[in-house]
Design a protein around this motif. Structure first.
Motif, PDB file in Angstrom:
ATOM      1  N   ALA A 172     -17.327   3.557   8.480  1.00  0.00           N
ATOM      2  CA  ALA A 172     -16.999   4.980   8.347  1.00  0.00           C
ATOM      3  C   ALA A 172     -15.689   5.298   9.056  1.00  0.00           C
ATOM      4  O   ALA A 172     -14.884   6.114   8.578  1.00  0.00           O
ATOM      5  N   ALA A 173     -15.428   4.644  10.194  1.00  0.00           N
ATOM      6  CA  ALA A 173     -14.180   4.876  10.923  1.00  0.00           C
ATOM      7  C   ALA A 173     -12.977   4.434  10.103  1.00  0.00           C
ATOM      8  O   ALA A 173     -11.939   5.111  10.070  1.00  0.00           O
ATOM      9  N   ALA A 174     -13.108   3.290   9.396  1.00  0.00           N
ATOM     10  CA  ALA A 174     -12.000   2.798   8.564  1.00  0.00           C
ATOM     11  C   ALA A 174     -11.689   3.782   7.443  1.00  0.00           C
ATOM     12  O   ALA A 174     -10.519   4.030   7.122  1.00  0.00           O
ATOM     13  N   GLU A 175     -12.730   4.362   6.857  1.00  0.00           N
ATOM     14  CA  GLU A 175     -12.509   5.331   5.775  1.00  0.00           C
ATOM     15  C   GLU A 175     -11.818   6.583   6.301  1.00  0.00           C
ATOM     16  O   GLU A 175     -10.916   7.122   5.656  1.00  0.00           O
ATOM     17  N   LYS A 176     -12.233   7.041   7.506  1.00  0.00           N
ATOM     18  CA  LYS A 176     -11.602   8.235   8.091  1.00  0.00           C
ATOM     19  C   LYS A 176     -10.125   7.989   8.397  1.00  0.00           C
ATOM     20  O   LYS A 176      -9.276   8.851   8.158  1.00  0.00           O
ATOM     21  N   ILE A 177      -9.819   6.813   8.944  1.00  0.00           N
ATOM     22  CA  ILE A 177      -8.427   6.487   9.276  1.00  0.00           C
ATOM     23  C   ILE A 177      -7.583   6.453   8.010  1.00  0.00           C
ATOM     24  O   ILE A 177      -6.471   7.004   7.966  1.00  0.00           O
ATOM     25  N   THR A 178      -8.085   5.825   6.954  1.00  0.00           N
ATOM     26  CA  THR A 178      -7.346   5.711   5.699  1.00  0.00           C
ATOM     27  C   THR A 178      -7.108   7.090   5.088  1.00  0.00           C
ATOM     28  O   THR A 178      -6.007   7.382   4.598  1.00  0.00           O
ATOM     29  N   GLU A 179      -8.133   7.920   5.090  1.00  0.00           N
ATOM     30  CA  GLU A 179      -7.989   9.279   4.553  1.00  0.00           C
ATOM     31  C   GLU A 179      -6.985  10.095   5.368  1.00  0.00           C
ATOM     32  O   GLU A 179      -6.189  10.867   4.824  1.00  0.00           O
ATOM     33  N   TYR A 180      -7.031   9.935   6.686  1.00  0.00           N
ATOM     34  CA  TYR A 180      -6.103  10.650   7.558  1.00  0.00           C
ATOM     35  C   TYR A 180      -4.659  10.235   7.256  1.00  0.00           C
ATOM     36  O   TYR A 180      -3.757  11.096   7.158  1.00  0.00           O
ATOM     37  N   ASP A 181      -4.413   8.938   7.119  1.00  0.00           N
ATOM     38  CA  ASP A 181      -3.070   8.435   6.796  1.00  0.00           C
ATOM     39  C   ASP A 181      -2.572   8.998   5.467  1.00  0.00           C
ATOM     40  O   ASP A 181      -1.405   9.394   5.345  1.00  0.00           O
ATOM     41  N   ALA A 182      -3.470   9.049   4.477  1.00  0.00           N
ATOM     42  CA  ALA A 182      -3.082   9.541   3.155  1.00  0.00           C
ATOM     43  C   ALA A 182      -2.683  11.007   3.211  1.00  0.00           C
ATOM     44  O   ALA A 182      -1.783  11.461   2.492  1.00  0.00           O
ATOM     45  N   GLY A 183      -3.341  11.767   4.088  1.00  0.00           N
ATOM     46  CA  GLY A 183      -3.050  13.189   4.144  1.00  0.00           C
ATOM     47  C   GLY A 183      -1.881  13.556   5.039  1.00  0.00           C
ATOM     48  O   GLY A 183      -1.219  14.579   4.814  1.00  0.00           O
ATOM     49  N   SER A 184      -1.607  12.723   6.038  1.00  0.00           N
ATOM     50  CA  SER A 184      -0.577  13.086   7.014  1.00  0.00           C
ATOM     51  C   SER A 184       0.641  12.177   7.007  1.00  0.00           C
ATOM     52  O   SER A 184       1.620  12.459   7.721  1.00  0.00           O
ATOM     53  N   THR A 218       0.820   9.149   8.163  1.00  0.00           N
ATOM     54  CA  THR A 218       0.848   8.247   9.321  1.00  0.00           C
ATOM     55  C   THR A 218       0.493   6.821   8.894  1.00  0.00           C
ATOM     56  O   THR A 218       0.116   6.579   7.748  1.00  0.00           O
ATOM     57  N   GLU A 219       0.566   5.871   9.847  1.00  0.00           N
ATOM     58  CA  GLU A 219       0.273   4.466   9.554  1.00  0.00           C
ATOM     59  C   GLU A 219      -0.732   3.912  10.564  1.00  0.00           C
ATOM     60  O   GLU A 219      -0.608   2.787  11.041  1.00  0.00           O
ATOM     61  N   TYR A 220      -1.749   4.691  10.870  1.00  0.00           N
ATOM     62  CA  TYR A 220      -2.744   4.240  11.834  1.00  0.00           C
ATOM     63  C   TYR A 220      -3.537   3.036  11.312  1.00  0.00           C
ATOM     64  O   TYR A 220      -3.837   2.112  12.073  1.00  0.00           O
ATOM     65  N   ALA A 221      -3.887   3.039  10.015  1.00  0.00           N
ATOM     66  CA  ALA A 221      -4.666   1.925   9.458  1.00  0.00           C
ATOM     67  C   ALA A 221      -3.877   0.618   9.532  1.00  0.00           C
ATOM     68  O   ALA A 221      -4.403  -0.422   9.955  1.00  0.00           O
ATOM     69  N   LYS A 222      -2.614   0.657   9.149  1.00  0.00           N
ATOM     70  CA  LYS A 222      -1.778  -0.536   9.204  1.00  0.00           C
ATOM     71  C   LYS A 222      -1.603  -1.006  10.644  1.00  0.00           C
ATOM     72  O   LYS A 222      -1.660  -2.219  10.929  1.00  0.00           O
ATOM     73  N   THR A 223      -1.409  -0.061  11.561  1.00  0.00           N
ATOM     74  CA  THR A 223      -1.227  -0.419  12.969  1.00  0.00           C
ATOM     75  C   THR A 223      -2.461  -1.114  13.520  1.00  0.00           C
ATOM     76  O   THR A 223      -2.368  -2.188  14.145  1.00  0.00           O
ATOM     77  N   LEU A 224      -3.634  -0.528  13.293  1.00  0.00           N
ATOM     78  CA  LEU A 224      -4.862  -1.104  13.829  1.00  0.00           C
ATOM     79  C   LEU A 224      -5.186  -2.442  13.159  1.00  0.00           C
ATOM     80  O   LEU A 224      -5.615  -3.404  13.826  1.00  0.00           O
ATOM     81  N   ARG A 225      -4.988  -2.521  11.830  1.00  0.00           N
ATOM     82  CA  ARG A 225      -5.247  -3.774  11.113  1.00  0.00           C
ATOM     83  C   ARG A 225      -4.364  -4.901  11.656  1.00  0.00           C
ATOM     84  O   ARG A 225      -4.842  -6.027  11.903  1.00  0.00           O
TER      85      ARG A 225
END
Length: 532
Positions: free
Chosen positions: A454-466, A468-475
């Motif tokens: 669920a956290a991965a989905e939230k991060i991806t959705e947040y990046d798409a809306g804003s 940002t590159e949080y998903a890429k950074t954490l991955r």
């Protein structure tokens, strides 16, 4: 001209069928076979009244045996004087149509559903042209015996002869002992392929531009040649090349070669028709084999592959903007030729916009030869067809029942190559096994979405809306085993910026990277969502 058992400028129906010698064309009516005119076949047009020459052949394009109007066309064709009507069966019962043909006094010919009308027209036209050459010694040769034809041309024209198709493959060659040859011909015979030479393009262009025989001056030490294009009507089929060792083949030889080209067209069409029908059957079997299933072993046996493992599937795919129909046909010819040269017995088929090659008896431990083939094909496709290829190799599998898995892996590698994440154009399943595993997991996660973090989905959705590159950074951080220096280098970030992003990730999404199981699912989910 008179033909056997016929009147001038005519041929008996049975005589025409003997000339065609094709299982794709069959006589289904029972009346007395008519005399047929040597004129070219006519095409049925539902919007134009039928006007036939006595004894002409009518090609019933668009006629369906189950439609009531077809019987009326049969009667009208007979009234107009046509000697024969050709239709396709389309898996229908022909009893009523045959009865109408018998009552009307017209021969009913049925052509195989897989044969194209254009190809049939060319085949009939060449057969009728060959019939007009009844006095020519070439016309007595068995249709399809291209080697006997090559010897007959060599004796008649006066030089060693080779018959080629449009792909510059040597279909047949003469074997008269007293006629000299050169190294180019010798290499062409050995490989059954014209050797590549810089002058080839210009020479073939001059041959196919001309309507008659062309003199080709050899680039020494090659000998001169007399050449002619072989055509069925306006459609090119191939060419005939006669060695002229002393440069003394005269106008009589040119005229003899031009007559021979008309006869050769029938032989080549007959050979091509039989080959095309057989190739269509093999292609359908190969498609079914690549799909996998319980009947894989039976299909492999029909293709002669029962005891030929290990197997491997190679997939070839052009860029989407280069996948025009004619380009795909030419690309299939190129891939087939190169794959058969790479390994005898390779099977190739076009499925959608992807060409698959199935290799048997491969060495699971050696990928070098396939890589060399991929590089060669990539270059040939770019130079000759202006096509950019992606090439993917599935794993070697031990049995025919596993061929579908090798094809599936090749498809996944193609998907990875097309993602734009890398500039490479060739990869094997062995080379990218870990990424293929992630692709398989992505497919499984899509079917069972509750497995995704669920956290991965939230991060991806947040990046798409804003943005940002949080998903890429954490991955990337997890890929680098939580090594900050390596992660910052991979992302081209200052380490302070990286630390700030990781801090914000914990604050925004309540992530605890010290929980190993949660972190594993999070890491997998981030990769899966990347593929999605």
């Amino acid at each position: 001209m008179a033909t056997s058992s016929g009147t001038p400028d005519s041929i008996t129906l049975h005589g025409l069928l003997r000339l065609l010698a094709s299982p794709a064309v069959a006589l289904r009516s029972h009346g007395t076979p008519p005399e047929l005119s040597l004129t070219s076949p006519a095409f049925y047009d539902p919007h134009t009244p039928l006007e036939g020459l006595p004894g002409a052949i009518l090609l019933g394009i668009g006629l369906h045996p189950a439609e009531p109007a077809t019987a009326g066309v049969v009667r009208s064709a007979a009234t107009a004087g046509f000697g024969a009507l050709v239709i396709k069966q389309y898996s229908q019962d022909l009893g009523h149509i045959i009865a109408v043909a018998d009552q009307s006094g017209i021969a009913l010919l049925v052509v195989d559903d897989e044969m194209g009308w254009r190809q049939l027209d060319a085949l009939l036209d060449s057969a009728l042209t060959a019939s007009a050459e009844a006095g020519n010694s070439l016309s007595t040769l068995g249709v399809g015996d291209l080697f006997a034809l090559a010897n007959a041309i060599a004796a008649m024209v006066g030089g060693a002869t080779a018959i080629e198709n449009l792909q510059e493959q040597v279909l047949a060659y003469s074997t008269l002992a007293h006629q000299p040859i050169d190294e180019d011909r010798r290499q062409g015979i050995l490989g059954r392929q014209v050797p590549y030479l810089p002058e080839n393009a210009g020479q073939y262009a001059s041959v196919f531009r001309s309507q008659g025989a062309v003199r080709i001056e050899g680039v020494r030490p090659a000998l001169d040649r007399l050449a002619i294009a072989v055509r069925a009507g306006k459609e090119p089929l191939g060419s005939i090349w006669v060695v002229d060792p002393n440069g003394d083949l005269d106008v009589v030889a040119e005229q003899a070669l031009e007559r021979a080209a008309d006869i050769a067209a029938l032989h080549m069409l007959r050979a091509r028709s039989a080959y095309d029908l057989a190739r269509q059957q093999r292609a359908e079997l190969l498609r079914r084999l690549l799909e996998g299933g319980d009947d894989a072993a039976l299909i492999a046996e029909q293709l002669g592959l029962r005891n030929s493992g290990p197997f491997a599937v190679i997939a070839f795919q052009p860029d989407i903007g280069q996948a025009a129909e004619m380009t795909l046909v030419r690309l299939l010819d190129l891939v087939t030729t190169q794959c058969e040269a790479h390994r005898q017995g390779a099977h190739c088929v076009l499925v959608g916009t992807t060409i698959y090659a199935l290799f048997a008896d491969v060495d699971p431990a050696s990928s070098g030869p396939v890589g060399a083939l991929a590089r060669r094909l990539t270059e040939r496709a770019r130079v000759s067809l202006a096509v950019d290829l992606r090439i993917a190799a599935g794993s070697a599998v031990p049995a025919a029942s596993d061929i579908g898995r090798s094809r599936h892996e090749a498809d996944l590698v193609l998907l990875m190559l097309a993602s734009g994440q890398s500039s490479i154009t060739y990869a094997s399943a062995h080379d990218v096994r870990s990424r293929l595993t992630l692709l398989e997991l992505a497919a499984h996660f899509r079917k069972t979405p509750h497995l995704t973090s669920a956290a991965a989905e939230k991060i991806t959705e947040y990046d798409a809306g804003s943005g940002t590159e949080y998903a890429k950074t954490l991955r990337t951080y997890l890929d680098c085993s939580r090594d900050s220096a390596r992660t910052a280098a991979e992302l081209s970030l200052h380490q302070n910026t990286l630390r700030y992003r990781l801090k914000r990730l914990r604050e925004l999404f309540n992530i605890d990277l010290d929980q190993s199981e949660d972190t594993l699912v999070l890491w997998l989910s981030l990769h899966v969502l990347e593929f999605n």
